[in-house]
Structures are given as C-alpha cells and as structure tokens.
Enzyme design. Structure first.
Site, PDB file in Angstrom:
ATOM      1  N   HIS A 197       0.836  -1.223   0.000  1.00 33.08           N
ATOM      2  CA  HIS A 197       0.000   0.000   0.000  1.00 33.08           C
ATOM      3  C   HIS A 197       0.865   1.265   0.000  1.00 33.08           C
ATOM      4  CE1 HIS A 197      -3.230  -2.764   1.353  1.00 33.08           C
ATOM      5  NE2 HIS A 197      -2.274  -3.259   2.121  1.00 33.08           N
ATOM      6  N   SER A 200      15.774  21.410 -15.116  1.00 32.05           N
ATOM      7  CA  SER A 200      14.656  22.289 -15.422  1.00 32.05           C
ATOM      8  C   SER A 200      15.216  23.612 -15.901  1.00 32.05           C
ATOM      9  CB  SER A 200      13.809  22.494 -14.169  1.00 32.05           C
ATOM     10  OG  SER A 200      13.086  23.694 -14.277  1.00 32.05           O
TER      11      SER A 200
END
Ligand code: ARG
Length: 465
Positions: free
Chosen positions: A157, A278
């Site tokens: 999970h 970036s």
C-alpha cells in the site's frame, strides 16, 4: 465541380481520397527486406517445381537483388500510386527485366505475400526483443548482486511494511522479465509457420512445394489451412499482448524510479544521461526517461487494443481492414524495444543511496513483525496475542517518537513481563532481513545466491541465443 467537402489536398475528388485511404507504402515499405526474401524463396520454388523456366528464375532473382540494393542505398523511388510495398517491388522488377517479372506472381497472391512478409518482420523483431530482455535481466541481476545486503523498506500500500534488501527488489524484476521472455518465446513457437502458398484464400492448382518455401524462410513448417492463413493475425496480437505485459513491468519500475528519485525519498540517484534539468528551477533533476517509459506503456497497450478491435468483427478470410495491422504492430514493438533499452541504461547507471535506504528501512516500525514473531518463537504465545502485545509496544514508540529498537526494556516488560533483553536482537533492520531465510525470502545470503545463479543462467542463455 469538385465537391467542396474534399477540400485541400483532396481537391481533385474521389480518386485522391481513395488513394489517401488505400495507400500503405509509407509504412509497409518497412517490410522491403522481408518482401524480397519471400519473393526470392517463391521464385526458387517455382523453378524447382518446373512452373517457371530456370532462365526466367535467374532474371527474377537478379532483378530482386538489384531492387534490394536500390532500396538500401536510397536510390529506390517509392510510388504512392502503386499502393504498397508488394506492388512497388513488382513494378520495379518489370522495369528492370520486362514482362518476365509477371511470372513471379504465379501461384501467389498479395494476401499470402503480406501475411508472410509481416510474420517474418514480427518474428525477427520478437527475436531482437528477446535478446534485449535478456540484457535487461542481466542489468538487474548485476545490481542485485552488487547490493544484495543493502537494507531498504519494503512496501505494501506504499506504506512501510518490513525491511527488505535492494538486491531482492532488483531480483523481483529479473523474475518478471524472465516471464516476459518466455511469453515471447511461446508466441514465437506458434508464429513459426509459413503462410506463403495459401494464395488468395483457397490454395492453388499449381504444383507448388510449400515445405520448400517454409524451409527457405526459416519457418518450422507451412501453415495448415489456407483460409486461416490469410486471415490470421494472431502472431501480431500475441506479440503485442506479450509486449503489453512487458511494458506494464517496465512502467511499474519506471514509476518506482520516479518516486525513489524524488527529493522526498532520495532512495536512488539517476544518472545525468537519463534525466534533464529544469530551465527555471536549478535544483531539479527530472526523471524524463523513466516518465517516458511509463507513458510508452499506454501507447503499447493502446496499439494492441486497436488491432484486437480491428480483427474482432472480420469474417474469413482476408479483408482490407487488416492493412491497419502494421502501423500498430510496428509502433508497439518498436516502442517496447526503445523502452527496454532506456530501462537497461537507467538500471546500469542507478546508484542506491545506502544510508537513506537504511534509515528509511527502520522507520514506520518496520520490525514490528519481527517483534511479534519473537514473542511467538521465544515466549510461545499465540500469534494473535503477540500481534496485540506488539501493537501496544508500537503505540509506546509512536507516543515517544522513537523507533522500536529504542523502546526501553522496562516499558516493553510493562506490556508483557516475559520480554527479555534478547528481544533487541530482532528489532534492528539488519537482523530482520538476515532472518528472512525462507526460500525466496529477502535474506542477503539468499539474494546473493539467487543473483549469482541468475547471472550464470543468463550467461548460458546468452551463449545459446
Ligand atoms: N497492403 C495490403 C495489406 O497490407 C496488402 C494485401 C492486399 N491484398 C488485397 N487483396 N488487396 O493488407
């Protein structure tokens, strides 16, 4: 007056629209080598069976050789008005050797021709992908061996569950890509039958030898039913289904890389080769290759789905709908090939952040199961009760903001009086993974052994391929 609806490039009307919808040369020219190989095998067989005179056969074979070199040197002009690769090659053959060229199409149709060319392409590509998958397994197995003992959190999970080793995680992918390789190998066995000689759909009255052409093209045998032969695209669907499952595995790993390389996790460092900066945020290192691998999976499953839908409504035998098989199949298998190459590169360059992984492995009370198991093993209490005792000790740790191995013995004894100093041996993450020695478990010794055994097996298989 031309129908205004045609507009733009279709201004000349129906003929232009028909050419546009019917033409396949832009994409099926990719099959040129297979088309020529198939035609040469067919020509040799026609000569061997006395259907075409030897001197005509020689002219045809030489003409096809010329066309092959013209295409490979870029001198060949593909013509849209000739529709597809088969007609382009045949028309050029007629230019080169005259009317004799027309004898090549004896006892053959474009229907069995395209089925043969396309199957040869898929088979060649599947062989290439199998080699790439083996190399990918090798990359994962090498990482597993190098980091067999590196402790990290195992998740369920996406919540910290129990400590595992980085090597164990790498070996999980070796297993997955091993199954993918075997799926492609299975598909290859079924596709290894030669369509040539099925003709349009019914077979032919000429005394052809389908076993001869099958052998010449490296197929195990000819296909058994001419109707099935020209209408079957299972080989492409199966290859795409195997590709879709393999891509799903690649995508899951890519997703893990995206998570692991984030500033929040910092589990691994990806190399510059597979990331980008970036333009505006200097601190960023974007996992572009991993993201694109993840995205290619959508495209791969989409291509498989598209051909499934094209095929599902077709009556026997050949229908022109089937011309839509190629772009999807080319794109799916080529995208998979690229995604495998990018993943292998990322795996080889991958550097696990050992200290971060180790620290994270101990967070989230990851050794709670070890504590419960100790209570069962040493104190002999039933697992369900041990689970309850452990829960109370975890609550103490949570309240104090400490890990399980830092909870004082006295506090543990206040929950269960039988607990002794010896419990601390199982509360550390290293001891936890060391204890997981069951077959297939995460213990470093297991992982080392399995990584070595995979490496030896992969080396054997690479030598055989
Ligand atoms: N370009 C066609 C295809 O890809 C070749 C077969 C055409 N056969 C025919 N009977 N029109 O399917």
């Amino acid at each position: 007056m031309a129908n205004r609806m045609w507009g733009g490039r279709f201004a000349t009307g129906p003929a232009a629209v028909m050419e546009e919808i019917n033409v396949s040369i832009e994409f099926d020219k990719k099959l040129y080598a297979q088309d020529i190989r198939g035609s040469q095998a067919h020509a040799r067989m026609l000569v061997a069976r006395g259907i075409v005179a030897p001197e005509d056969g020689d002219k045809i074979l030489a003409g096809l050789d010329t066309i092959l070199s013209e295409i490979e040197s870029g001198a060949f002009t593909f013509k849209r008005e000739l529709e597809d690769i088969h007609m382009n090659v045949e028309a050029r053959l007629a230019e080169l050797i005259g009317p004799t060229a027309g004898r090549l199409h004896t006892a053959r149709s474009r229907n069995d021709q395209v089925a043969t060319d396309f199957r040869l392409w898929v088979r060649d590509t599947v062989d290439h992908i199998a080699t790439q998958l083996l190399d990918l397994q090798l990359a994962f197995a090498e990482k597993a061996k190098a980091h067999a003992g590196v402790v990290m959190p195992g998740f369920t999970h996406l919540q910290t569950a129990q400590p595992v080793t980085f090597g164990h995680h790498m070996l999980a992918y070796v297993e997955m890509f091993g199954r993918d390789r075997s799926r492609f190998a299975d598909a290859r066995v079924r596709m290894d039958e030669c369509p040539l000689g099925a003709a349009a759909l019914a077979g032919t009255s000429f005394p052809i030898d389908r076993h001869m052409t099958a052998a010449a093209l490296g197929f195990a045998r000819p296909t058994a039913n001419s109707l099935d032969t020209v209408s079957d695209r299972d080989f492409a669907l199966e290859a795409m289904a195997a590709a879709s499952i393999a891509a799903t595995h690649l995508s899951r790993f890519a997703e893990e890389l995206v998570i692991w390389s984030s500033a929040q996790f910092q589990f691994v460092k990806l190399s510059d080769a597979f990331t980008s900066g970036s333009s505006i945020m200097p601190q960023k290192r974007n996992p572009d290759a991993a993201e694109l691998v993840r995205a290619k999976t959508g495209r791969i499953i989409g291509g498989m789905t598209a051909l499934m839908v094209v095929m599902k409504g077709l009556p026997l035998a050949y229908q022109k709908d089937m011309q839509e098989d190629k772009e999807q199949t080319f794109d799916v298998l080529e995208s998979l090939s690229l995604a495998i190459a990018a993943t292998a590169g990322m795996v080889r360059d991958l550097e696990p952040n050992v200290a971060v992984l180790r620290k994270a492995a101990g967070s989230g009370y990851s050794t709670a199961t070890d504590l419960a198991d100790w209570l069962v093993r040493v104190l002999g209490i039933p697992f369900r009760d041990a689970h309850h005792v452990t829960g109370r000790i975890v609550a103490i740790a949570a309240e104090r903001g400490i890990t399980l191995d830092k909870v004082p013995l006295a506090d543990m004894q206040s929950v269960h009086a039988g607990i002794t100093e010896a419990v601390f041996e199982v509360l550390g993450v290293v001891n936890s993974v060391r204890s997981r020695t069951s077959y297939g478990g995460t213990a470093p010794a297991n992982v080392s052994r399995q990584a070595r055994s995979w490496l030896a097996r992969l080396a054997r298989e690479a030598a055989r391929a």
